[in-house]
Design a protein around this motif. Structure first.
Motif, PDB file in Angstrom:
ATOM      1  N   ASN A 112      51.614  73.435  49.612  1.00 48.58           N
ATOM      2  CA  ASN A 112      52.504  74.597  49.494  1.00 48.58           C
ATOM      3  C   ASN A 112      52.762  74.894  48.019  1.00 48.58           C
ATOM      4  OD1 ASN A 112      52.742  74.623  52.329  1.00 48.58           O
ATOM      5  ND2 ASN A 112      54.511  73.240  52.249  1.00 48.58           N
ATOM      6  N   SER A 113      53.275  76.083  47.768  1.00 51.03           N
ATOM      7  CA  SER A 113      53.603  76.507  46.396  1.00 51.03           C
ATOM      8  C   SER A 113      52.435  76.235  45.450  1.00 51.03           C
ATOM      9  CB  SER A 113      54.859  75.776  45.909  1.00 51.03           C
ATOM     10  OG  SER A 113      55.960  76.023  46.760  1.00 51.03           O
ATOM     11  N   LEU A 114      51.273  76.630  45.869  1.00 44.86           N
ATOM     12  CA  LEU A 114      50.074  76.337  45.083  1.00 44.86           C
ATOM     13  C   LEU A 114      50.107  77.065  43.746  1.00 44.86           C
ATOM     14  CD1 LEU A 114      47.490  76.320  47.955  1.00 44.86           C
ATOM     15  CD2 LEU A 114      47.808  74.470  46.304  1.00 44.86           C
ATOM     16  N   LYS A 164      54.117  66.121  43.993  1.00 40.50           N
ATOM     17  CA  LYS A 164      55.254  65.658  44.776  1.00 40.50           C
ATOM     18  C   LYS A 164      56.212  66.809  45.046  1.00 40.50           C
ATOM     19  CE  LYS A 164      56.310  61.454  43.814  1.00 40.50           C
ATOM     20  NZ  LYS A 164      56.833  60.249  43.161  1.00 40.50           N
ATOM     21  N   GLY A 165      56.614  66.940  46.299  1.00 43.07           N
ATOM     22  CA  GLY A 165      57.511  68.016  46.691  1.00 43.07           C
ATOM     23  C   GLY A 165      56.793  69.282  47.123  1.00 43.07           C
ATOM     24  N   ARG A 166      55.520  69.376  46.817  1.00 45.24           N
ATOM     25  CA  ARG A 166      54.728  70.552  47.206  1.00 45.24           C
ATOM     26  C   ARG A 166      53.658  70.215  48.240  1.00 45.24           C
ATOM     27  NH1 ARG A 166      51.503  73.013  43.595  1.00 45.24           N
ATOM     28  NH2 ARG A 166      51.107  71.100  42.394  1.00 45.24           N
ATOM     29  N   PHE A 167      53.091  69.025  48.149  1.00 45.40           N
ATOM     30  CA  PHE A 167      52.025  68.602  49.053  1.00 45.40           C
ATOM     31  C   PHE A 167      52.562  67.558  50.024  1.00 45.40           C
ATOM     32  CE2 PHE A 167      48.104  69.444  46.136  1.00 45.40           C
ATOM     33  CZ  PHE A 167      48.563  70.729  45.901  1.00 45.40           C
ATOM     34  N   THR A 168      52.045  67.590  51.238  1.00 43.49           N
ATOM     35  CA  THR A 168      52.434  66.611  52.255  1.00 43.49           C
ATOM     36  C   THR A 168      51.198  66.128  52.986  1.00 43.49           C
ATOM     37  OG1 THR A 168      54.560  67.737  52.577  1.00 43.49           O
ATOM     38  CG2 THR A 168      53.865  66.173  54.279  1.00 43.49           C
ATOM     39  N   ILE A 169      51.087  64.826  53.119  1.00 41.07           N
ATOM     40  CA  ILE A 169      49.979  64.225  53.854  1.00 41.07           C
ATOM     41  C   ILE A 169      50.502  63.719  55.193  1.00 41.07           C
ATOM     42  CG2 ILE A 169      48.247  62.400  53.879  1.00 41.07           C
ATOM     43  CD1 ILE A 169      48.286  62.454  50.831  1.00 41.07           C
ATOM     44  N   SER A 170      49.744  64.005  56.237  1.00 38.59           N
ATOM     45  CA  SER A 170      50.090  63.522  57.567  1.00 38.59           C
ATOM     46  C   SER A 170      48.814  63.122  58.288  1.00 38.59           C
ATOM     47  CB  SER A 170      50.843  64.606  58.349  1.00 38.59           C
ATOM     48  OG  SER A 170      50.020  65.749  58.528  1.00 38.59           O
ATOM     49  N   ARG A 171      48.977  62.454  59.428  1.00 33.11           N
ATOM     50  CA  ARG A 171      47.794  62.070  60.187  1.00 33.11           C
ATOM     51  C   ARG A 171      48.044  62.259  61.660  1.00 33.11           C
ATOM     52  NH1 ARG A 171      51.366  58.383  61.221  1.00 33.11           N
ATOM     53  NH2 ARG A 171      50.852  56.271  61.898  1.00 33.11           N
ATOM     54  N   VAL A 214      42.964  78.695  43.466  1.00 27.01           N
ATOM     55  CA  VAL A 214      44.262  79.370  43.464  1.00 27.01           C
ATOM     56  C   VAL A 214      44.234  80.429  42.367  1.00 27.01           C
ATOM     57  CG1 VAL A 214      46.748  79.107  43.327  1.00 27.01           C
ATOM     58  CG2 VAL A 214      45.339  77.239  44.222  1.00 27.01           C
ATOM     59  N   SER A 215      44.384  81.673  42.762  1.00 22.59           N
ATOM     60  CA  SER A 215      44.351  82.762  41.790  1.00 22.59           C
ATOM     61  C   SER A 215      45.765  83.081  41.309  1.00 22.59           C
ATOM     62  CB  SER A 215      43.714  83.999  42.407  1.00 22.59           C
ATOM     63  OG  SER A 215      44.498  84.465  43.504  1.00 22.59           O
ATOM     64  N   SER A 216      45.836  83.501  40.052  1.00 21.22           N
ATOM     65  CA  SER A 216      47.158  83.806  39.467  1.00 21.22           C
ATOM     66  C   SER A 216      47.546  85.259  39.695  1.00 21.22           C
ATOM     67  CB  SER A 216      47.143  83.505  37.971  1.00 21.22           C
ATOM     68  OG  SER A 216      46.110  84.229  37.346  1.00 21.22           O
ATOM     69  N   GLY A 263      51.416  80.496  44.762  1.00 22.40           N
ATOM     70  CA  GLY A 263      52.582  80.520  45.630  1.00 22.40           C
ATOM     71  C   GLY A 263      52.252  80.380  47.093  1.00 22.40           C
ATOM     72  N   GLY A 264      50.988  80.493  47.417  1.00 21.74           N
ATOM     73  CA  GLY A 264      50.546  80.404  48.795  1.00 21.74           C
ATOM     74  C   GLY A 264      50.348  78.979  49.258  1.00 21.74           C
ATOM     75  N   SER A 265      49.834  78.844  50.479  1.00 16.00           N
ATOM     76  CA  SER A 265      49.645  77.538  51.108  1.00 16.00           C
ATOM     77  C   SER A 265      48.252  77.412  51.697  1.00 16.00           C
ATOM     78  CB  SER A 265      50.670  77.330  52.227  1.00 16.00           C
ATOM     79  OG  SER A 265      51.989  77.370  51.738  1.00 16.00           O
ATOM     80  N   LEU A 266      47.797  76.184  51.775  1.00 16.37           N
ATOM     81  CA  LEU A 266      46.560  75.839  52.463  1.00 16.37           C
ATOM     82  C   LEU A 266      46.755  74.489  53.117  1.00 16.37           C
ATOM     83  CD1 LEU A 266      43.543  76.643  50.070  1.00 16.37           C
ATOM     84  CD2 LEU A 266      44.001  77.685  52.289  1.00 16.37           C
ATOM     85  N   ARG A 267      46.031  74.268  54.198  1.00 19.92           N
ATOM     86  CA  ARG A 267      46.032  72.948  54.809  1.00 19.92           C
ATOM     87  C   ARG A 267      44.590  72.445  54.893  1.00 19.92           C
ATOM     88  NH1 ARG A 267      47.866  70.885  60.810  1.00 19.92           N
ATOM     89  NH2 ARG A 267      45.874  71.883  61.364  1.00 19.92           N
TER      90      ARG A 267
END
Length: 122
Positions: free
Chosen positions: A84-86, A65-72, A120-122, A15-19
């Motif tokens: 997100n929502s890992l 899709k819908g959870r990960f976003t790529i940017s530059r 990602v831990s449960s 449920g957490g996030s990383l970048r």
């Protein structure tokens, strides 16, 4: 010649996030594509998503899709993978790679980073 270096991996709860960051050095032409791939133990390498360096166009695997976003950030020569929502199923070694072609196929990517672990831990 292009060199890529990933950073930002680590351990996060479900449920957490990383970048993740992918810093590029060398010359990246505007038509280059930066892709993100991942490989979990005992599984094949999997395409996660990609971005066109010049246009900023993106594509994603259905699984993210819908959870990960790529940017530059062209000024910093860096591509980001916001996750997100890992889920525990996202646990893998994540790589960024560069290709002159708009493709999801890893074999078409000429340059690869050393990778970074995401757990990602449960």
């Amino acid at each position: 010649q292009v060199q890529l270096a990933e950073s930002g991996g680590g351990l996060v709860q479900a449920g957490g996030s990383l970048r993740l960051s992918c810093a590029a050095s060398g010359r990246l032409f505007s038509n280059y594509v930066i892709g993100w791939f991942r490989q979990a133990p005992r599984k094949e390498r999997e395409f996660v998503g990609a971005i066109n360096w010049g246009a900023g166009t993106t594509t994603y695997a259905e699984s993210v899709k819908g959870r990960f976003t790529i940017s530059r950030d062209n000024a910093k020569n860096t591509v980001y993978l916001q996750m997100n929502s890992l889920e525990p199923e996202d646990t893998a070694f994540y790589y960024c790679a560069a290709s002159p072609s708009w493709t999801i196929h890893g074999l078409m990517y000429n340059y690869w980073g050393q990778g970074t672990q995401v757990t990602v831990s449960s």
